[in-house]
Motif scaffolding. Structure first.
Motif, mmCIF file in Angstrom:
data_model
loop_
_atom_site.group_PDB
_atom_site.id
_atom_site.type_symbol
_atom_site.label_atom_id
_atom_site.label_comp_id
_atom_site.label_asym_id
_atom_site.label_seq_id
_atom_site.Cartn_x
_atom_site.Cartn_y
_atom_site.Cartn_z
ATOM 1 N N VAL A 111 -0.121 51.543 -13.212
ATOM 2 C CA VAL A 111 -1.126 50.729 -12.514
ATOM 3 C C VAL A 111 -1.864 51.664 -11.561
ATOM 4 O O VAL A 111 -1.319 52.706 -11.175
ATOM 5 C CB VAL A 111 -0.476 49.552 -11.744
ATOM 6 C CG1 VAL A 111 0.120 48.558 -12.706
ATOM 7 C CG2 VAL A 111 0.585 50.035 -10.755
ATOM 8 N N TYR A 112 -3.099 51.339 -11.175
ATOM 9 C CA TYR A 112 -3.899 52.288 -10.393
ATOM 10 C C TYR A 112 -4.768 51.565 -9.372
ATOM 11 O O TYR A 112 -5.245 50.455 -9.612
ATOM 12 C CB TYR A 112 -4.778 53.156 -11.314
ATOM 13 C CG TYR A 112 -5.399 52.388 -12.462
ATOM 14 C CD1 TYR A 112 -4.672 52.154 -13.635
ATOM 15 C CD2 TYR A 112 -6.692 51.869 -12.372
ATOM 16 C CE1 TYR A 112 -5.221 51.427 -14.690
ATOM 17 C CE2 TYR A 112 -7.246 51.149 -13.424
ATOM 18 C CZ TYR A 112 -6.501 50.928 -14.577
ATOM 19 O OH TYR A 112 -7.035 50.195 -15.613
ATOM 20 N N ILE A 113 -4.928 52.212 -8.210
ATOM 21 C CA ILE A 113 -5.744 51.647 -7.129
ATOM 22 C C ILE A 113 -6.617 52.754 -6.551
ATOM 23 O O ILE A 113 -6.105 53.806 -6.152
ATOM 24 C CB ILE A 113 -4.869 51.084 -5.982
ATOM 25 C CG1 ILE A 113 -3.822 50.095 -6.517
ATOM 26 C CG2 ILE A 113 -5.744 50.409 -4.930
ATOM 27 C CD1 ILE A 113 -2.844 49.599 -5.455
ATOM 28 N N ARG A 165 -4.901 65.660 -14.401
ATOM 29 C CA ARG A 165 -5.533 65.714 -15.733
ATOM 30 C C ARG A 165 -4.501 66.050 -16.803
ATOM 31 O O ARG A 165 -4.558 65.570 -17.920
ATOM 32 C CB ARG A 165 -6.654 66.764 -15.733
ATOM 33 C CG ARG A 165 -7.995 66.154 -16.136
ATOM 34 C CD ARG A 165 -9.091 67.161 -16.361
ATOM 35 N NE ARG A 165 -9.102 68.304 -15.471
ATOM 36 C CZ ARG A 165 -9.797 68.377 -14.338
ATOM 37 N NH1 ARG A 165 -10.523 67.361 -13.950
ATOM 38 N NH2 ARG A 165 -9.763 69.461 -13.593
ATOM 39 N N HIS A 166 -3.532 66.857 -16.420
ATOM 40 C CA HIS A 166 -2.503 67.248 -17.379
ATOM 41 C C HIS A 166 -1.569 66.073 -17.700
ATOM 42 O O HIS A 166 -1.297 65.761 -18.855
ATOM 43 C CB HIS A 166 -1.696 68.430 -16.819
ATOM 44 C CG HIS A 166 -0.623 68.896 -17.748
ATOM 45 N ND1 HIS A 166 0.675 68.448 -17.669
ATOM 46 C CD2 HIS A 166 -0.677 69.740 -18.811
ATOM 47 C CE1 HIS A 166 1.392 69.001 -18.628
ATOM 48 N NE2 HIS A 166 0.589 69.794 -19.341
ATOM 49 N N PHE A 174 -7.395 59.420 -16.527
ATOM 50 C CA PHE A 174 -8.076 59.189 -15.239
ATOM 51 C C PHE A 174 -8.960 60.376 -14.877
ATOM 52 O O PHE A 174 -8.572 61.536 -15.060
ATOM 53 C CB PHE A 174 -7.040 58.972 -14.120
ATOM 54 C CG PHE A 174 -6.194 57.745 -14.337
ATOM 55 C CD1 PHE A 174 -6.710 56.478 -14.113
ATOM 56 C CD2 PHE A 174 -4.888 57.856 -14.792
ATOM 57 C CE1 PHE A 174 -5.933 55.344 -14.337
ATOM 58 C CE2 PHE A 174 -4.106 56.734 -15.014
ATOM 59 C CZ PHE A 174 -4.630 55.473 -14.790
ATOM 60 N N ARG A 175 -10.146 60.082 -14.325
ATOM 61 C CA ARG A 175 -11.074 61.124 -13.878
ATOM 62 C C ARG A 175 -11.466 60.776 -12.437
ATOM 63 O O ARG A 175 -12.024 59.704 -12.178
ATOM 64 C CB ARG A 175 -12.311 61.101 -14.782
ATOM 65 C CG ARG A 175 -13.344 62.159 -14.462
ATOM 66 C CD ARG A 175 -14.416 62.202 -15.549
ATOM 67 N NE ARG A 175 -14.849 60.868 -15.943
ATOM 68 C CZ ARG A 175 -15.153 60.498 -17.192
ATOM 69 N NH1 ARG A 175 -15.090 61.344 -18.186
ATOM 70 N NH2 ARG A 175 -15.551 59.269 -17.456
ATOM 71 N N GLU A 214 -16.957 55.856 -14.585
ATOM 72 C CA GLU A 214 -16.663 57.123 -13.894
ATOM 73 C C GLU A 214 -15.191 57.502 -13.961
ATOM 74 O O GLU A 214 -14.847 58.680 -13.987
ATOM 75 C CB GLU A 214 -17.004 56.982 -12.393
ATOM 76 C CG GLU A 214 -18.463 57.092 -12.066
ATOM 77 C CD GLU A 214 -18.726 56.664 -10.620
ATOM 78 O OE1 GLU A 214 -17.766 56.587 -9.826
ATOM 79 O OE2 GLU A 214 -19.884 56.387 -10.312
ATOM 80 N N THR A 215 -14.304 56.516 -13.980
ATOM 81 C CA THR A 215 -12.893 56.776 -13.671
ATOM 82 C C THR A 215 -11.946 56.707 -14.868
ATOM 83 O O THR A 215 -10.960 57.444 -14.911
ATOM 84 C CB THR A 215 -12.417 55.754 -12.597
ATOM 85 O OG1 THR A 215 -13.402 55.668 -11.574
ATOM 86 C CG2 THR A 215 -11.092 56.143 -11.987
ATOM 87 N N LEU A 216 -12.194 55.811 -15.817
ATOM 88 C CA LEU A 216 -11.232 55.601 -16.908
ATOM 89 C C LEU A 216 -11.795 56.184 -18.204
ATOM 90 O O LEU A 216 -12.790 55.684 -18.742
ATOM 91 C CB LEU A 216 -10.933 54.106 -17.075
ATOM 92 C CG LEU A 216 -10.389 53.385 -15.834
ATOM 93 C CD1 LEU A 216 -10.073 51.927 -16.161
ATOM 94 C CD2 LEU A 216 -9.139 54.073 -15.277
#
Ligand SMILES: Cc1cc2nc3c(=O)[nH]c(=O)nc-3n(C[C@H](O)[C@H](O)[C@H](O)COP(=O)(O)OP(=O)(O)OC[C@H]3O[C@@H](n4cnc5c(N)ncnc54)[C@H](O)[C@@H]3O)c2cc1C
Length: 497
Positions: free
Chosen positions: A346-348, A217-218, A223-224, A400-402
């Motif tokens: 990028v995120y998965i 988070r920092h 992203f959550r 939920e995530t971004l």
């Protein structure tokens, strides 16, 4: 009436490899609309007029000259008028060309193969049924993920080569192909793919950092994650601009001497002695093309060729083509700096069905998110419709995530996966006809390896059958792993991007 040259010859002369064959061109350097002569071993000379025949190849000469033996076999199949020395009036137009290597399909893999073959000094022809950069296959669009984090070492050790080769193409062409963004993989702490990737990265000494939620988070507040999940961060990850990569590779191939035929469909591939004979329906009508070698990089269309070449029957290697879709969404104005490519990796999301996404990259103010779709096998030429339920799932995941992305699809892009039975690539020589090379089944993870695959195909083409000494070769690519009765080792990496 027309009949093959062999039939026209049989009454008066026998053709053998000792015969010499010559042609007189009526215009230009190609033997187009020219006379073809055959001198048999007893010295008997016969001449035939062939219209629309264009001959290139070893031994080619302008005017009268000897052609290589290959020309004899290929000319045998040309339609020709019944009586020698009579101009053909009813035979179909047949053009004939010869190359060292023909690459079938100009997606990422084919464009890269043509580029490396041309770099190696081979006379390469790249044939594409649509246009280079088209959007009906697997290699189009503005972004693909490149990263090191794989459970399987075959791929994790290939990734550094991929980065190096992409940087080389980028430097040579001056085109911006790769953006370094870093990458995040999310999962529950005991998720096997996460644990496997951590182990492999550690064993190979590739840099990474494991984030707990507070730290994430920092550093990455956009992203959550669900409670308790971890995030694996690697600096060596980024975005490849897919269509630009394909166009650049094809362009560089041409710059180095390759020929590209667009809107040209390969109808058949037949091993022919030590070479290959292909029929192509293209810009100049139907053509016969002869080559020492053929490289099959037909992506979702590869199955038909594998059937024809006897691979599907001999090996349990069916390829399954599935629809995939990518959803574009608007990023709220205030959140855009956090989703810019210099701030957002990028995120998965690793658990199945996996989700993945990009920073703002291709379109101003928008980003792209995908979800793996394991739908039924489809026909690559069939209709493509949007799966609204899958779009809704992406919207829910983004909500939920971004943080700061408006979870509503603004547009959807379609694409195709070509899956091998075990999820691993199929790159090898044809077992009975090693002059035919096959590269297929790249599923969702192939794009980053376009350059390593192209280089490997050129290495295989340059070496003797049985020689697998290229540093880019991996045993997992072998075709004979599909011999019936052999136990497959399916890929254990769930998010197969
Ligand atoms: C939605 C999606 C997301 C992906 N994300 C990633 C990612 O993030 N990272 C990653 O590494 N990989 C990713 N991939 C996978 C990667 O894009 C593919 O593995 C790769 O592009 C496959 O390339 P290809 O050259 O084999 O196939 P294609 O690009 O489909 O090329 C095959 C070509 O052959 C041509 N062809 C076929 N038959 C003939 C014929 N008879 N005559 C002439 N031409 C012919 C076709 O028209 C086509 O152009 C993704 C794929 C999809 C669909």
């Amino acid at each position: 009436m027309s009949r093959p040259l062999s039939a026209a010859l049989s009454a008066s002369a026998r053709l053998s490899s000792k015969n010499s064959i010559y042609a007189r061109a009526s215009a230009g350097s190609a033997f187009r609309s020219g006379r073809v002569g055959v001198i048999d071993s007893s010295g008997l000379k016969l001449t035939y007029t062939i219209r629309g025949c264009s001959i290139h190849g070893r031994g080619e000469k302008r005017g009268i000259g000897r052609l290589g033996d290959w020309a004899i076999t290929s000319l045998l199949n040309l339609p020709i008028s019944q009586s020698p020395n009579t101009p053909i009036s009813q035979s179909p137009e047949v053009l004939m060309e010869r190359f060292d290597v023909v690459v079938i399909g100009a997606g990422g893999m084919g464009a890269a193969a043509a580029y490396y073959l041309a770099r190696d000094g081979r006379r390469a022809l790249l044939v594409e049924q649509f246009t280079v950069g088209h959007s009906r296959g697997s290699s189009h669009g503005g972004s693909r993920i490149i990263r090191h984090s794989y459970v399987e070492r075959e791929y994790a050790t290939l990734a550094p080569h991929a980065f190096a080769l992409w940087r080389q193409v980028q430097a040579e062409s001056g085109a911006r192909l790769l953006a370094d963004t870093g990458g995040l993989d999310f999962a529950p702490p005991d998720y096997p793919t996460l644990l496997g990737r951590l182990e492999t990265l550690g064993a190979l000494g590739l840099p990474y950092r494991l984030y707990a939620q507070d730290e994430l988070r920092h550093d990455f507040p956009q992203f959550r994650l669900p409670a308790g999940w971890l995030a694996l961060y690697q600096t060596d990850a980024g975005v490849l601009s897919a269509t630009r990569c394909v166009e650049t590779l094809a362009g560089q191939a041409v710059r180095r001497g390759a020929t590209v035929w667009e809107n040209s469909r390969v109808l058949s591939v037949q091993p022919d002695g030590a070479g290959v004979r292909m029929e192509i329906d293209g810009h100049a009508g139907r053509q016969i093309v002869l080559a020492d070698q053929a490289v099959l990089t037909a992506g979702p269309w590869a199955g038909r060729f594998l059937d024809e070449l006897g691979i599907t029957a001999a090996y349990a290697a069916p390829l399954r083509v599935t629809h995939q879709q990518l959803v574009y969404m608007e990023v709220a104005q205030a959140a855009r700096p956090l989703f810019a490519a210099d701030r957002c990796p990028v995120y998965i999301g690793l658990p199945m069905p996996y989700f993945y996404g990009f920073p703002i990259w291709e379109r101003p103010g928008q980003l792209k998110v995908g979800r793996e779709m394991d739908g039924p096998a489809i026909d690559p030429d069939g209709e493509r419709s949007v799966d609204a339920d899958a779009v809704a799932e992406v919207e829910a995941w983004v909500a939920e995530t971004l943080v700061g992305v408006i979870p509503k699809a603004v547009s959807v892009e379609k694409c195709l996966y070509t899956l091998s039975p075990d999820g691993h690539f199929l790159i090898d020589r044809h077992p009975q006809h090693p002059q035919v090379l096959i590269a297929a089944g790249f599923s969702g993870r192939g794009f980053k390896f376009v350059v390593t695959t192209g280089r490997l195909l050129a290495d295989l083409a340059a070496s003797a059958p049985g020689d697998y000494s290229s540093p880019l070769w991996r045993e997992t690519f072998r075709l004979d792993r599909f011999v019936s009765g052999k136990k497959l080792s399916p890929s254990v990496d769930t998010a197969n991007l």
